[in-house]
Scaffold this motif. Structure first.
Motif, PDB file in Angstrom:
ATOM      1  N   LYS A   3       0.749  -1.136  -0.074  1.00  0.00           N
ATOM      2  CA  LYS A   3      -0.184   0.076   0.014  1.00  0.00           C
ATOM      3  C   LYS A   3       0.766   1.334   0.041  1.00  0.00           C
ATOM      4  CE  LYS A   3      -4.479   1.097   1.890  1.00  0.00           C
ATOM      5  NZ  LYS A   3      -5.495   0.728   2.773  1.00  0.00           N
ATOM      6  N   VAL A   4       0.456   2.158  -0.635  1.00  0.00           N
ATOM      7  CA  VAL A   4       1.023   3.623  -0.619  1.00  0.00           C
ATOM      8  C   VAL A   4       0.223   4.708  -0.642  1.00  0.00           C
ATOM      9  CG1 VAL A   4       3.237   2.876  -2.025  1.00  0.00           C
ATOM     10  CG2 VAL A   4       1.160   3.729  -3.285  1.00  0.00           C
ATOM     11  N   GLU A  22      -2.337   0.638  -3.921  1.00  0.00           N
ATOM     12  CA  GLU A  22      -1.646  -0.788  -3.802  1.00  0.00           C
ATOM     13  C   GLU A  22      -0.627  -0.675  -5.313  1.00  0.00           C
ATOM     14  OE1 GLU A  22      -3.675  -4.363  -2.903  1.00  0.00           O
ATOM     15  OE2 GLU A  22      -2.928  -3.825  -0.715  1.00  0.00           O
ATOM     16  N   ARG A  23       0.624  -0.734  -4.834  1.00  0.00           N
ATOM     17  CA  ARG A  23       1.518  -1.049  -6.033  1.00  0.00           C
ATOM     18  C   ARG A  23       1.904  -2.491  -6.217  1.00  0.00           C
ATOM     19  NH1 ARG A  23       2.672   3.478  -8.966  1.00  0.00           N
ATOM     20  NH2 ARG A  23       2.998   5.505  -7.877  1.00  0.00           N
ATOM     21  N   ASP A  34      11.733   4.724  -3.322  1.00  0.00           N
ATOM     22  CA  ASP A  34      11.238   5.515  -2.307  1.00  0.00           C
ATOM     23  C   ASP A  34      11.282   6.615  -2.928  1.00  0.00           C
ATOM     24  OD1 ASP A  34       9.943   5.707   0.429  1.00  0.00           O
ATOM     25  OD2 ASP A  34      11.988   6.744   0.798  1.00  0.00           O
ATOM     26  N   ILE A  35      10.170   7.439  -3.237  1.00  0.00           N
ATOM     27  CA  ILE A  35      10.174   8.805  -3.822  1.00  0.00           C
ATOM     28  C   ILE A  35      10.660   9.968  -2.720  1.00  0.00           C
ATOM     29  CG2 ILE A  35       8.855  10.385  -4.962  1.00  0.00           C
ATOM     30  CD1 ILE A  35       7.049   8.253  -6.082  1.00  0.00           C
ATOM     31  N   SER A 132       3.094  10.381  -4.872  1.00  0.00           N
ATOM     32  CA  SER A 132       3.175   9.065  -4.057  1.00  0.00           C
ATOM     33  C   SER A 132       4.279   8.837  -3.412  1.00  0.00           C
ATOM     34  CB  SER A 132       2.604   7.858  -5.058  1.00  0.00           C
ATOM     35  OG  SER A 132       3.613   7.578  -5.866  1.00  0.00           O
ATOM     36  N   GLU A 133       4.219   7.735  -2.428  1.00  0.00           N
ATOM     37  CA  GLU A 133       5.353   7.678  -1.541  1.00  0.00           C
ATOM     38  C   GLU A 133       6.333   6.643  -2.260  1.00  0.00           C
ATOM     39  OE1 GLU A 133       4.139   6.752   3.120  1.00  0.00           O
ATOM     40  OE2 GLU A 133       2.805   5.707   1.498  1.00  0.00           O
TER      41      GLU A 133
END
Ligand code: ZN
Ligand code: ZN
Length: 349
Positions: A3-4, A22-23, A34-35, A132-133
């Motif tokens: 989940k992100v 979800e990715r 990780d962005i 997004s994360e």
């Protein structure tokens, strides 16, 4: 799947708001990133509001992504955990057609898969971008980011940087040439910096004398105010190459007059109809008008390495994710110098 957290817009007329999805877990060739930062491109705003039609919702925009690799699939050779990584406008393409084989994935005959507002080739799931994360992308579509650059200001290179770098390289801009950059915004300010670093004599061509002043600060050698008829007349036949970054349809005839014999003007901003072009303005002087779309993955890597070497980054204003709607409003008024970048830490908090 994992989940992100993200920011998404559910409809063309709705603001962006917190969202989660979800990715996929990284496959054998995938890189999980990780962005850290995501630039805010004008096309984010246009696609979020469905200005070009066909937008897919919910939409998580963002295609100027810089982050750190946290995991890689078993067949990934280019990256390991801890590496810096960048993702631009594409996350996939057919990989078999002539442009793909030539490393020009942006011109894929089947159409490239966009980082957002697109569908994955196999699953047909929506792609979600960099607001997004974390993100998971096949290694071919991930580039290495030089460690020596200011990372938050690197993010816009992934779209604005490559969009201007690619035509400058393709038309072999360099020493001894007069190059004009038309329009000073996210694209134009990168055009000035890159053309200058390639050795050209750079003129900023703008409607606003004040923007012209700022272009000198960015490295331009000269300013040409396009509303000044006398100055435009004087500059006739002066330029080898013009990079036109104006984002809307307009009259290109006055600019064509500025080109010398065999000169070329390349459009990178305007997607909509241009005013009629007088044939005489092309025929006399054997002039070319062309267009150019972002750049391929190999060229995107080349651009980042070039920027690392020449210490080139974007001029940015940092925002928190919850400031994104206000940032869009300011972009509509051209009130940004020259790119907003989202600190993704503000999404994780
Ligand atoms: Zn963009
Ligand atoms: Zn292809």
């Amino acid at each position: 799947m994992f989940k992100v957290k993200a920011y998404a817009t559910p409809a063309p007329d709705a603001p962006l708001a917190p969202f989660s999805f979800e990715r996929r877990d990284p496959g054998p060739h995938d890189v999980r990133i990780d962005i850290l930062y995501c630039g805010v491109c004008h096309s984010d705003l246009h696609q979020a509001r469905d200005d070009w039609g066909g937008s897919l919702y919910p939409m998580v925009p963002g295609h100027e992504i810089v982050g750190r690799v946290v995991a890689v699939g078993e067949h990934v050779t280019k990256f390991k955990a801890g590496d810096l990584a960048g993702i631009g406008c594409m996350v996939d393409s057919c990989r078999r057609c002539e442009p793909c084989e030539a490393g020009e994935e942006q011109y894929c005959c089947e159409g490239f898969t966009g980082t957002y507002n697109s569908r994955e080739r196999e699953t047909k799931n929506l792609t979600f971008g960099g607001y997004s994360e974390q993100i998971v992308v096949e290694q071919r579509f991930v580039v290495k980011v030089p460690e020596n650059l200011d990372l938050k200001a690197v993010a816009p290179l992934l779209c604005a940087g490559i969009t201007t770098y690619s035509p400058l390289r393709h038309w072999k801009v360099g020493k001894g040439q007069n190059v004009g950059i038309v329009g000073l915004g996210g694209l134009g300010h990168m055009g000035v910096k890159l053309a200058k670093a390639m050795g050209a004599r750079v003129t900023m061509i703008t409607t606003s004398p004040e923007k012209g002043k700022d272009a000198l600060r960015l490295g331009a050698d000269e300013v040409l105010v396009s509303r000044d008829d006398e100055a435009m007349k004087k500059a006739r036949g002066k330029f080898d190459f013009l990079l036109n970054t104006i984002p809307v349809g307009h009259d290109i005839n006055p600019y064509l007059a500025l080109l010398k014999l065999d000169g070329a003007m390349v459009l990178v901003g305007a997607l909509t109809a241009l005013d009629p072009v007088q044939g005489v303005n092309l025929i006399f002087g054997r002039k070319t008008v062309a267009g150019s779309l972002i750049g391929g993955m190999a060229e995107t890597q080349e651009m980042l390495d070039f920027c690392g070497e020449h210490n080139i980054v974007s001029d940015i204003e940092m925002i928190r994710i919850d400031e994104i709607n206000a940032a869009y409003e300011r972009m509509l008024k051209n009130d940004v110098r020259y790119r907003f970048v989202i600190d993704i830490a503000s999404l994780k908090a």
